[in-house]
Scaffold this active site. Structure first.
Site, PDB file in Angstrom:
ATOM      1  N   CYS A 149       0.868  -1.179   0.000  1.00 33.74           N
ATOM      2  CA  CYS A 149       0.000   0.000   0.000  1.00 33.74           C
ATOM      3  C   CYS A 149       0.903   1.226   0.000  1.00 33.74           C
ATOM      4  O   CYS A 149       1.693   1.419  -0.933  1.00 33.74           O
ATOM      5  CB  CYS A 149      -0.971  -0.014   1.167  1.00 33.74           C
ATOM      6  SG  CYS A 149      -0.213  -0.112   2.798  1.00 33.74           S
ATOM      7  N   ARG A 208      -2.387  -0.850   5.358  1.00 33.65           N
ATOM      8  CA  ARG A 208      -3.565  -1.353   4.644  1.00 33.65           C
ATOM      9  C   ARG A 208      -3.248  -2.720   4.031  1.00 33.65           C
ATOM     10  O   ARG A 208      -4.108  -3.590   3.962  1.00 33.65           O
ATOM     11  CB  ARG A 208      -3.988  -0.361   3.548  1.00 33.65           C
ATOM     12  CG  ARG A 208      -4.682   0.883   4.080  1.00 33.65           C
ATOM     13  CD  ARG A 208      -4.950   1.890   2.973  1.00 33.65           C
ATOM     14  NE  ARG A 208      -3.743   2.563   2.502  1.00 33.65           N
ATOM     15  CZ  ARG A 208      -3.717   3.450   1.493  1.00 33.65           C
ATOM     16  NH1 ARG A 208      -4.825   3.756   0.857  1.00 33.65           N
ATOM     17  NH2 ARG A 208      -2.589   4.030   1.137  1.00 33.65           N
TER      18      ARG A 208
END
Lengths: 288, 171
Positions: free
Chosen positions: A244, A249
């Protein structure tokens, strides 16, 4: 067409809010809150939960890396955690940082880890008990891990580059605008110092949120399988790299692929776009 | 206030700011935070965050300028309401959406209290280095740059107010 699983590969890696409420005082378990909002734990948390801060507790204060095995042992010892303790992680932002903390614990070989499905938001939305009382647990003597599992669950720049060149599965879990190179930061977030926009050549775009329902719980196994096996080209016999912007994430997607879909060859490229997008000479693709 | 603001000495390093750099009310808050150990600093920040709702506009209040918007730098909508009284003193109220983070809530309460009664020009001239003295180095991190966001929004509304005053004088 492939048959998709109807159950999570490792259902024991998830606990539901009602289960946790009934097991708050279980021996051998530690509830761990990990958030993006640095003061959120202080405003109230699940009774008995300890706070582990993704930066102050898990990252080296000087160089861009994780803490040493000695510091990990100290972190666990002061929170009353032993190698046999089951750590149940939860947090804000649909468990981004909880998954990141869980991944960091796995990096040091801690095996008994779980995620609270739906995280802090679901617990709070269901009006379950919260407290500001910070628990104290007897100090333990967590042994210093003898190795860090970088090779198994973590990808570095060169490995992500090799993955790209080999045409193996790479999943970019950022927002579509970041993937296309239209923006260099998440919507609603400050710029984190990335000089170039775009994505790693060959990476498929699959925003992390695709794996969750509106209440931050994970989608059923069959839907997750369709998303990652059919749409992203992930295969159990080929290793996969996820990334990410700073690795949080993608920890969420790493958890989905590893624990809910049962893949044992997924690595999180935590250098992510803040490394790739600044690296001189790194190849970049733009657009959809 | 504004004595010796941010001047550089011959070596090119910033002078240490004196207490007179900041408005008295804000200075008191800064001194309070600087005197606290880390755990009490966190508790006090949370107390301020709990009080952010008290900074909302009250019934019957009128404002010279209202600026309610959702920016990319912040997680949710933030409203700033400026009333300048007959003595030229600013009174600020703020509204915060539910997704606004705890530190931003804390800074809202700190600034509404600390800047109460300053002139818009004094607010505009305020250096921003006090923010880290309140929040503490441990809580300042890459994703917490929004601690400056509230100050930026307050300065922004004061600038618009002063620009309009100048335009009106020219006209």
């Amino acid at each position: 067409m492939a048959t998709h699983p109807t159950q999570y590969a490792r259902p024991e890696a998830l606990v539901e809010t009602d289960w946790l409420e009934k097991h708050l005082k279980d021996d051998g378990m530690r509830i761990v809150e990990s958030n993006e909002d640095v003061l959120l734990y202080d405003t109230g948390h699940i009774p008995g939960a300890v706070h582990i801060d993704w930066r102050a507790d898990l990252q080296d204060p000087v160089i861009r890396d994780y803490i040493s095995p000695e510091k990990f042992a100290e972190l666990c010892s002061r929170n009353g955690i032993t190698p046999d303790t089951t750590c149940v992680f939860y947090g804000d932002k649909a468990n981004w940082w909880a998954c990141y903390a869980l991944w960091a614990f796995r990096l040091f070989g801690h095996e008994k880890v779980k995620i609270l499905n739906g995280g802090r938001d679901k617990w709070k939305a269901e009006q379950r008990s919260m407290t500001r009382e910070v628990p104290k647990y007897p100090r333990t003597n967590y042994p210093v891990p003898t190795k860090r599992f970088d090779k198994e669950i973590r990808a570095f720049f060169d490995e992500a580059l090799a993955q790209s060149k080999a045409g193996k599965p790479l999943i970019d879990v950022r927002s579509p605008g970041e993937y296309k190179g239209e923006i260099t930061h998440m919507p609603e977030y400050p710029q984190e110092g990335v000089l170039r926009g775009g994505h790693v050549p060959g990476a498929k775009s699959m925003p992390w949120k695709t794996a969750t329902n509106d209440d931050a719980t994970f989608k059923p196994a069959s839907e997750l399988a369709k998303i990652y096996f059919e749409q992203c080209g992930v295969k159990p016999d080929i290793d996969t790299v996820v990334y990410c912007r700073i690795g949080e994430r993608s920890s969420h997607t790493w958890f989905v692929l590893t624990y809910l879909l049962g893949l044992d060859n997924v690595r999180n490229y935590d250098g992510s776009w803040t490394e790739w997008g600044n690296k001189v000479g790194a190849p970049i693709e733009k657009g959809a | 206030m504004s004595k010796g603001c941010g001047k550089l000495d011959e070596a090119g390093t910033a002078e240490t700011r004196s207490d007179e750099t900041y408005p008295a009310k804000l200075n008191k808050i800064i001194n309070l935070f600087e005197s606290l150990p880390e755990d009490e600093r966190r508790e006090t920040l949370v107390s301020y965050a709990d009080n952010a709702k008290k900074q909302e506009p009250r019934e019957g209040e009128n404002f010279n300028l209202v600026d309610v918007r959702k920016d990319e730098e912040c997680m949710d909508t933030v409203g700033v309401y400026l009333h300048v009284d007959e003595n030229g003193r600013a009174h600020i109220r703020m509204t915060l959406g539910p997704e606004v983070q705890t530190l931003t809530r804390a800074m809202t309460a700190v600034l509404c209290k600390g800047l109460e009664g300053c002139t818009p020009q004094e607010i505009l001239d305020l250096p921003s280095d006090f923010v880290t003295r309140i929040v503490g180095a441990e809580l300042v991190r890459i994703r917490s740059q929004t601690i400056y966001y509230v100050l930026t929004r307050i300065k922004s509304i004061c600038k618009v107010y002063l620009d309009r005053q100048r335009m009106a004088r020219v006209a």
